[in-house]
Scaffold this motif. Structure first.
Motif, PDB file in Angstrom:
ATOM      1  N   SER A 107      -4.739   0.803   3.770  1.00 13.39           N
ATOM      2  CA  SER A 107      -5.271   0.979   2.718  1.00 13.39           C
ATOM      3  C   SER A 107      -5.767   2.303   2.622  1.00 13.39           C
ATOM      4  O   SER A 107      -6.368   2.893   3.617  1.00 13.39           O
ATOM      5  N   VAL A 108      -5.625   3.078   1.647  1.00 12.83           N
ATOM      6  CA  VAL A 108      -6.165   4.415   1.477  1.00 12.83           C
ATOM      7  C   VAL A 108      -7.191   4.263   0.122  1.00 12.83           C
ATOM      8  O   VAL A 108      -6.611   4.106  -0.870  1.00 12.83           O
ATOM      9  N   ALA A 151      -3.431  11.839  -1.222  1.00 14.29           N
ATOM     10  CA  ALA A 151      -3.839  11.331   0.051  1.00 14.29           C
ATOM     11  C   ALA A 151      -2.683  11.101   0.689  1.00 14.29           C
ATOM     12  O   ALA A 151      -1.635  10.564   0.145  1.00 14.29           O
ATOM     13  N   ASN A 184       0.848  -1.068   0.105  1.00 12.21           N
ATOM     14  CA  ASN A 184      -0.030  -0.039  -0.069  1.00 12.21           C
ATOM     15  C   ASN A 184       0.844   1.151  -0.071  1.00 12.21           C
ATOM     16  O   ASN A 184       2.011   1.243   0.884  1.00 12.21           O
ATOM     17  N   SER A 239       1.507   0.188   5.717  1.00 11.47           N
ATOM     18  CA  SER A 239       0.803   1.274   5.568  1.00 11.47           C
ATOM     19  C   SER A 239      -0.576   0.834   5.325  1.00 11.47           C
ATOM     20  O   SER A 239      -0.794  -0.294   4.644  1.00 11.47           O
ATOM     21  N   SER A 256      -1.238   9.306   3.774  1.00 13.48           N
ATOM     22  CA  SER A 256      -1.535   8.158   4.631  1.00 13.48           C
ATOM     23  C   SER A 256      -0.789   8.537   6.351  1.00 13.48           C
ATOM     24  O   SER A 256       0.014   9.204   6.248  1.00 13.48           O
ATOM     25  N   ASN A 274      -7.813   6.909   8.195  1.00 13.83           N
ATOM     26  CA  ASN A 274      -6.369   6.613   8.117  1.00 13.83           C
ATOM     27  C   ASN A 274      -5.337   7.600   7.124  1.00 13.83           C
ATOM     28  O   ASN A 274      -4.320   7.383   6.989  1.00 13.83           O
ATOM     29  N   PHE A 275      -5.994   8.859   6.825  1.00 17.66           N
ATOM     30  CA  PHE A 275      -5.321   9.507   5.799  1.00 17.66           C
ATOM     31  C   PHE A 275      -5.829  11.166   5.907  1.00 17.66           C
ATOM     32  O   PHE A 275      -6.841  11.131   6.360  1.00 17.66           O
TER      33      PHE A 275
END
Length: 459
Positions: A266-267, A280, A27, A264, A282, A450-451
Motif C-alpha cells: 500500500s502506498v 509515488a 495496489n 505491491s 513503489s 515502501n516507495f
C-alpha cells in the motif's frame, strides 16, 4: 502548438464524473497526484486554449428576407462572420469527492464582426457590422474512464451555455434598413453562438483530447529484455484536495511474461500541497524489474582466471555468480537497501576439453545501499557496498580450502567487476508515464516507507 496546452486541459476540463478506486483493485505500483496548485496551473492554460479555440470557430453565413414598408420584401445576407475577440473574465474549478471535477466559465464577453448585404431587385447595398455578446456562461463536465488496454478515455457528458445580452452595431450605406430587423439578426446570431460553443467543446474533445490521451503510454519497452506496464488499474480518484491516478507500474519480460509472486504494498502519499504534482513509485516497480532481469540471466557473472591466479596459479579456473533469488529493494524513510544472496560455483577448465570440473560451491551474503535519482522524466539508480561480503561454504569437491582468503578476494574485486556492470544498466534508467510534450521541473525526491516520492511542478 496545441500539444502543450492540451496536456493541462486533460486535467482541467476532462476529469469529471470519475469514480473512486473500487474494491478489489490491486495496489498500484505507481500513483500520480495532481494538487489544487497543479489544477490551477491547468486552469490558466486551459482558459488560454479555450480562448484560442473559440477565436478560430467558423460561423455560418446568415440569409433571409424581411419586409421594409413600401419597399416590400428585401433579401439580406450576413457573411464572413468572425469572432474578433473573446474575453474570459471568470472561470472556476471545483474538486468534488467521488464525483469529479466541475469546470465553469461565467460573465464572459465576445465580439463578432461580419459583412452585410441587402438586395432589392437590381439594387445591392453592402456594409459591415459588429456583434457584441455579453454575459456568456459555459459549464462543462466530461466522463473519464479507461479502455480495455488500460488507457484513459474521455467523452463529453454534459455541456451547456447561456448568453445574456446581444447587441449589434451596423454601418454602411442605408444601414437603417438593417436596423429594421436588428432583433431578428441578434436572435439568430445568438442561437448560432449558443449551438457553436458546445459543438466546439465536443469537436475539441474528439480532435485534440482523445488523440492526446492516447499518447499516454500503456506499455514501454525499456530495452531488448524488459518493458514496463503503465496501464491504469482503476479510474482516477477525486478528493477535496487532489486527484490521484493509479498505474500498474510493473516490469515484464518482452519474450516471456510470468506471474510476479508478490504484491505491491500500500502506498499512502503525504498530504503536501506546495507542488503541482506528486508521484509515488513503489518498491514493487523496482522489484518486478529485478525479477525480470534475474530470469533473463543479467544478474549472472563470471570471474575468470586473472582474478584467481593467487589461489590457483597452475589451473584455468572460473567462478560463476548467480542470485539465489531475485534481490529485492526495501524502502524505509531515507534509505534504500537490498540484501542479495548469491550462489558461487567454482570450476576448473580441463585441458584439451570443453568440460569443466566442479571445485566448490559457496553462498555469499551482503548488504547493498541503493541511490535513487530522477531527471528528465526518467528514474535512475546506482548501487554501492553497504557491508563486506560474507561467504559460506555449501560444498567442496577438493577438501579444505581457505574461505577467508576467497572472501578477501571477492571484497576486493566486487567494486571493480560486479558493481560497475550493474550500475551501467541502472544508469540507463526507466521513463515515467508522461503524455506527449509534458515535462516536470524543480524535481525533488524523498525516500519514504515502501516507495519513493517525487515532487515536481509541471511545464
Amino acid at each position: 502548438m496545441m500539444a502543450r496546452p492540451c496536456c493541462v486541459v486533460v486535467v482541467l476540463l476532462l476529469l469529471a464524473e470519475v469514480s473512486s478506486l473500487g474494491e478489489g483493485v490491486p495496489n498500484p505500483g505507481f500513483v500520480a497526484r495532481i494538487t489544487r496548485k497543479g489544477l490551477e496551473y491547468a486552469r490558466q492554460y486551459g482558459m488560454a486554449t479555450l480562448k484560442k479555440e473559440l477565436s478560430n470557430v467558423n460561423l455560418p453565413d446568415l440569409s433571409g428576407s424581411f419586409k421594409a414598408g413600401w419597399m416590400g420584401s428585401v433579401r439580406y445576407e450576413c457573411r464572413s462572420l468572425r469572432i474578433r475577440s473573446f474575453q474570459l473574465r471568470n472561470s472556476d474549478l471545483h474538486l468534488r469527492p467521488s464525483q469529479g471535477v466541475t469546470a465553469s466559465l461565467s460573465n464572459n464577453y465576445m465580439s463578432v464582426s461580419g459583412n452585410w448585404k441587402v438586395e432589392k431587385g437590381f439594387i445591392t447595398l453592402e456594409g459591415t457590422f459588429v456583434l457584441s455578446v455579453d454575459g456568456i456562461s459555459i459549464s462543462i463536465s466530461l466522463t473519464l474512464g479507461k479502455d480495455q488496454s488500460g488507457r484513459p478515455t474521455a467523452s463529453v457528458a454534459h455541456c451547456s451555455n447561456a448568453i445574456g445580452h446581444v447587441s449589434i452595431d451596423i454601418s454602411g450605406q442605408l444601414s437603417w434598413l438593417l436596423n429594421l430587423f436588428r432583433a431578428t439578426i441578434e436572435s439568430k446570431l445568438k442561437n448560432i453562438l449558443t449551438q457553436k460553443i458546445c459543438e466546439m467543446v465536443r469537436s475539441s474533445t474528439t480532435s485534440h483530447l482523445e488523440p492526446y490521451l492516447r499518447t499516454l503510454p500503456v506499455t514501454l519497452a525499456i530495452d531488448q529484455i524488459a518493458g514496463i506496464d503503465y496501464s491504469l488499474v482503476g479510474a482516477p480518484r477525486v478528493t477535496s484536495r487532489a486527484l490521484d491516478t493509479p498505474f500498474k507500474g510493473k516490469f515484464f519480460g518482452l519474450r516471456q511474461r510470468f506471474r510476479v509472486p508478490f504484491r505491491s504494498p500500500s502506498v499512502k502519499l503525504p498530504w503536501e500541497h506546495d507542488r503541482m504534482a506528486y508521484i509515488a513509485v513503489s518498491q514493487y516497480v523496482f522489484n518486478t524489474a529485478s525479477q525480470v532481469y534475474r530470469q533473463a540471466g543479467l544478474m549472472n557473472f563470471t570471474i575468470r582466471n586473472e582474478h584467481l591466479a593467487r589461489l590457483y596459479p597452475n589451473m584455468e579456473v572460473g567462478l560463476e555468480l548467480s542470485p539465489e533469488s531475485a534481490p529485492f529493494l526495501t524502502f524505509t524513510p531515507g534509505n534504500v537497501t537490498l540484501m542479495p544472496v548469491m550462489n558461487i560455483e567454482a570450476f576448473a577448465l580441463l585441458p584439451n576439453a570443453s568440460d569443466r570440473s566442479p571445485l566448490f560451491q559457496l553462498r555469499a551474503r551482503t548488504n547493498i545501499s541503493a541511490t535513487i535519482s530522477v531527471s528528465s522524466g526518467k528514474i535512475f539508480g546506482s548501487l554501492s557496498p553497504g557491508s563486506k561480503l560474507e561467504l559460506e561454504l555449501k560444498h567442496s569437491h577438493i577438501g579444505f580450502f581457505n574461505v577467508g582468503l576467497m572472501e578477501s578476494i571477492f571484497n576486493y574485486y566486487a567494486p571493480y567487476v560486479v558493481y560497475p556492470s550493474i550500475n551501467a544498466k541502472l544508469k540507463e534508467g526507466f521513463p515515467l508515464p508522461l503524455p506527449r510534450d509534458t515535462y516536470l521541473n524543480s524535481l525533488q525526491l524523498q525516500i519514504l516507507q515502501n516507495f519513493v516520492l517525487i515532487k515536481a511542478d509541471i511545464d
